[in-house]
Design a protein around this motif. Structure first.
Motif, PDB file in Angstrom:
ATOM      1  N   GLY A   1       0.817  -1.215   0.000  1.00 33.23           N
ATOM      2  CA  GLY A   1       0.000   0.000   0.000  1.00 33.23           C
ATOM      3  C   GLY A   1       0.844   1.255   0.000  1.00 33.23           C
ATOM      4  N   LEU A   2       1.937   1.253   0.769  1.00 33.33           N
ATOM      5  CA  LEU A   2       2.816   2.428   0.813  1.00 33.33           C
ATOM      6  C   LEU A   2       3.485   2.684  -0.534  1.00 33.33           C
ATOM      7  CD1 LEU A   2       4.540   1.892   4.288  1.00 33.33           C
ATOM      8  CD2 LEU A   2       2.985   3.742   3.671  1.00 33.33           C
ATOM      9  N   GLN A   3       3.862   1.611  -1.217  1.00 32.78           N
ATOM     10  CA  GLN A   3       4.555   1.777  -2.493  1.00 32.78           C
ATOM     11  C   GLN A   3       3.614   2.226  -3.607  1.00 32.78           C
ATOM     12  OE1 GLN A   3       6.518  -2.018  -3.043  1.00 32.78           O
ATOM     13  NE2 GLN A   3       8.291  -1.375  -1.832  1.00 32.78           N
ATOM     14  N   ASN A   4       2.318   2.143  -3.375  1.00 23.42           N
ATOM     15  CA  ASN A   4       1.345   2.605  -4.368  1.00 23.42           C
ATOM     16  C   ASN A   4       0.979   4.074  -4.204  1.00 23.42           C
ATOM     17  OD1 ASN A   4       1.005   0.273  -5.912  1.00 23.42           O
ATOM     18  ND2 ASN A   4      -0.443  -0.597  -4.452  1.00 23.42           N
TER      19      ASN A   4
ATOM     20  N   ASP B   1       1.492   7.906  -4.575  1.00 25.91           N
ATOM     21  CA  ASP B   1       2.197   8.710  -5.573  1.00 25.91           C
ATOM     22  C   ASP B   1       3.307   9.535  -4.910  1.00 25.91           C
ATOM     23  OD1 ASP B   1       3.004  10.157  -7.741  1.00 25.91           O
ATOM     24  OD2 ASP B   1       0.999  10.851  -8.305  1.00 25.91           O
ATOM     25  N   ASP B   2       4.528   9.424  -5.427  1.00 30.31           N
ATOM     26  CA  ASP B   2       5.662  10.172  -4.865  1.00 30.31           C
ATOM     27  C   ASP B   2       5.523  11.676  -5.052  1.00 30.31           C
ATOM     28  OD1 ASP B   2       6.965   7.910  -3.962  1.00 30.31           O
ATOM     29  OD2 ASP B   2       8.117   7.642  -5.819  1.00 30.31           O
ATOM     30  N   HIS B   3       4.733  12.095  -6.041  1.00 29.64           N
ATOM     31  CA  HIS B   3       4.568  13.540  -6.275  1.00 29.64           C
ATOM     32  C   HIS B   3       3.924  14.229  -5.073  1.00 29.64           C
ATOM     33  CE1 HIS B   3       5.036  12.055 -10.446  1.00 29.64           C
ATOM     34  NE2 HIS B   3       5.635  13.229 -10.632  1.00 29.64           N
ATOM     35  N   LEU B   4       3.109  13.509  -4.329  1.00 22.58           N
ATOM     36  CA  LEU B   4       2.487  14.088  -3.138  1.00 22.58           C
ATOM     37  C   LEU B   4       3.547  14.447  -2.097  1.00 22.58           C
ATOM     38  CD1 LEU B   4      -0.554  11.639  -2.794  1.00 22.58           C
ATOM     39  CD2 LEU B   4      -0.585  13.974  -3.671  1.00 22.58           C
ATOM     40  N   TYR B   5       4.512  13.542  -1.914  1.00 24.55           N
ATOM     41  CA  TYR B   5       5.581  13.810  -0.945  1.00 24.55           C
ATOM     42  C   TYR B   5       6.516  14.910  -1.440  1.00 24.55           C
ATOM     43  CZ  TYR B   5       4.110   9.463   1.288  1.00 24.55           C
ATOM     44  OH  TYR B   5       3.383   8.479   1.908  1.00 24.55           O
ATOM     45  N   GLU B   6       6.772  14.934  -2.738  1.00 24.94           N
ATOM     46  CA  GLU B   6       7.631  15.990  -3.287  1.00 24.94           C
ATOM     47  C   GLU B   6       7.005  17.369  -3.084  1.00 24.94           C
ATOM     48  OE1 GLU B   6       8.380  15.055  -7.331  1.00 24.94           O
ATOM     49  OE2 GLU B   6       9.461  13.182  -6.890  1.00 24.94           O
ATOM     50  N   SER B   7       5.704  17.447  -3.333  1.00 23.10           N
ATOM     51  CA  SER B   7       5.014  18.731  -3.127  1.00 23.10           C
ATOM     52  C   SER B   7       5.034  19.134  -1.660  1.00 23.10           C
ATOM     53  CB  SER B   7       3.571  18.631  -3.624  1.00 23.10           C
ATOM     54  OG  SER B   7       3.512  18.296  -4.992  1.00 23.10           O
ATOM     55  N   ALA B   8       4.869  18.145  -0.767  1.00 22.90           N
ATOM     56  CA  ALA B   8       4.881  18.439   0.665  1.00 22.90           C
ATOM     57  C   ALA B   8       6.266  18.889   1.123  1.00 22.90           C
ATOM     58  CB  ALA B   8       4.445  17.199   1.449  1.00 22.90           C
TER      59      ALA B   8
ATOM     60  N   SER C   1      -5.279   4.351   4.053  1.00 21.24           N
ATOM     61  CA  SER C   1      -6.450   3.921   4.815  1.00 21.24           C
ATOM     62  C   SER C   1      -7.191   2.728   4.205  1.00 21.24           C
ATOM     63  CB  SER C   1      -7.408   5.101   5.018  1.00 21.24           C
ATOM     64  OG  SER C   1      -7.771   5.675   3.772  1.00 21.24           O
ATOM     65  N   PRO C   2      -7.329   2.591   2.878  1.00 20.01           N
ATOM     66  CA  PRO C   2      -7.981   1.368   2.362  1.00 20.01           C
ATOM     67  C   PRO C   2      -7.219   0.101   2.717  1.00 20.01           C
ATOM     68  CG  PRO C   2      -7.913   3.071   0.675  1.00 20.01           C
ATOM     69  CD  PRO C   2      -7.053   3.542   1.790  1.00 20.01           C
ATOM     70  N   THR C   3      -5.891   0.170   2.647  1.00 21.62           N
ATOM     71  CA  THR C   3      -5.068  -0.986   3.003  1.00 21.62           C
ATOM     72  C   THR C   3      -5.154  -1.264   4.496  1.00 21.62           C
ATOM     73  OG1 THR C   3      -3.560  -0.331   1.225  1.00 21.62           O
ATOM     74  CG2 THR C   3      -2.779  -1.994   2.769  1.00 21.62           C
TER      75      THR C   3
ATOM     76  N   HIS D   1     -10.097   6.721   2.933  1.00 22.81           N
ATOM     77  CA  HIS D   1      -9.971   7.705   1.857  1.00 22.81           C
ATOM     78  C   HIS D   1      -9.583   6.966   0.585  1.00 22.81           C
ATOM     79  CE1 HIS D   1      -8.974  11.449  -0.232  1.00 22.81           C
ATOM     80  NE2 HIS D   1      -7.843  10.869  -0.605  1.00 22.81           N
ATOM     81  N   TYR D   2     -10.515   6.861  -0.362  1.00 19.44           N
ATOM     82  CA  TYR D   2     -10.233   6.219  -1.630  1.00 19.44           C
ATOM     83  C   TYR D   2      -9.726   7.260  -2.626  1.00 19.44           C
ATOM     84  CZ  TYR D   2     -12.800   2.223   0.221  1.00 19.44           C
ATOM     85  OH  TYR D   2     -13.209   1.173   0.997  1.00 19.44           O
ATOM     86  N   GLN D   3      -8.719   6.850  -3.395  1.00 18.05           N
ATOM     87  CA  GLN D   3      -8.129   7.800  -4.347  1.00 18.05           C
ATOM     88  C   GLN D   3      -9.104   8.082  -5.489  1.00 18.05           C
ATOM     89  OE1 GLN D   3      -4.111   6.883  -5.546  1.00 18.05           O
ATOM     90  NE2 GLN D   3      -3.715   5.758  -3.666  1.00 18.05           N
TER      91      GLN D   3
END
Length: 308
Positions: free
Chosen positions: A194-197, A199-206, A226-228, A306-308
């Motif tokens: 679940g963690l590897q799915n 999106d890295d762009h979210l962390y980059e923006s943060a 949260s779904p996982t 929270h579903y994407q």
């Protein structure tokens, strides 16, 4: 006389009905193997268990006397069954939250992009490849009052050795520790996926915005995971209610019935006391409990998913 449009509509309806029948028949043929397997190994045993719960049986499990709800009244009034319910509830509370938190912590560590992290991923998930019997035997030696490594560590630092599996206050804790260790591998692997799915762009923006690690964990990781987490918690709850193997090997329900979980109580009632009627009643009670817990989990727990 019928108009051409009516004749065409009638023909189309016939063709549509024919194709629906063909599709329905094909669907049944594809599902037939699963229907047979579920019928033989799930629906029939469930129906048979429900049937036997209303009867007194002989030692071969053959229903003799119809007693209605007396088996249910008996188990609900039995002190031993009350102890089983209490032990099961405590066991679920001990194992599920702790196991999920530890698995999540390990998954977060293993998700970091550092050299050699693959080795730790293998180690953390390795408990999936060990059987319940083998795991329980290993922990049986670890908890041994004199030869066990756990008591040796405690005495080496000046503590007093503990009768882990022989004392009513520690036996359930010991079985819980064993169960947590056994189930970590599965939960860890699912959470890591679940963690590897995410999106890295979210962390980059943060990170560009100057968000700290814990802010990212609270605002990005946990909501996106949260779904996982919902799946892992639901499966862990069901597995905790169905625990049997480690109890049978480590404590046999003792001491003083402190580890006599409901599944082990069902086993002992059916295959030791040969009371298949009351054992079936306990099985139906357990089924209803798991069903209620699962429904509540989906009703209230899924609201925070929270579903994407």
């Amino acid at each position: 006389m019928k108009s051409t449009a009516e004749i065409q509509e009638k023909s189309f309806n016939k063709i549509d009905t024919k194709w629906r029948f063909v599709h329905w028949r094909s669907a049944i043929l594809y599902l037939l193997p699963s229907i047979i397997l579920f019928s033989v190994f799930l629906f029939y045993p469930l129906g048979k268990t429900l049937y036997l719960s209303f009867f007194l049986t002989d030692q071969q499990g053959i229903a003799n006397v119809f007693v209605g709800l007396e088996n249910y009244q008996y188990i609900l009034q039995a002190e031993s069954f009350h102890k089983s319910i209490k032990a099961t509830i405590l066991f679920v509370l001990y194992t599920v939250p702790t196991g999920v938190i530890i698995s999540l912590f390990l998954a977060l560590l293993a998700n970091e992009k550092v050299k050699g992290v693959g080795f730790f991923r293998t180690i953390y998930s390795s408990t999936m490849g060990i059987s319940v019997a083998a795991s329980a035997v290993v922990w049986l030696f670890i908890f041994h009052p004199s030869m066990g490594i756990l008591n040796q560590i405690i005495t080496s630092i000046g503590g007093t050795s503990i009768d882990w599996l022989l004392h009513p206050d520690w036996a359930l804790v010991s079985v819980s520790i064993t169960t947590i260790w056994m189930n970590i591998g599965f939960s860890f692997l699912i959470l890591l996926g679940g963690l590897q799915n995410i999106d890295d762009h979210l962390y980059e923006s943060a990170r560009i915005s100057g968000a700290s690690y814990f802010y990212q964990l609270r605002r990005i990781t946990i909501p996106m995971l949260s779904p996982t987490l919902f799946f892992v918690i639901t499966v862990s709850l069901i597995n905790a209610f169905q625990t049997f193997g480690q109890v049978d090997i480590l404590t046999q329900g003792g001491p003083s019935e402190s580890t006599n979980l409901i599944v082990y109580s069902i086993y002992r009632e059916a295959f030791v006391n040969y009371q298949f009627g009351t054992a079936s009643a306990q099985s139906i009670f357990l089924f209803v409990c798991i069903l209620i817990v699962t429904i509540l989990q989906f009703k209230f727990g899924e609201r925070k998913v929270h579903y994407q």
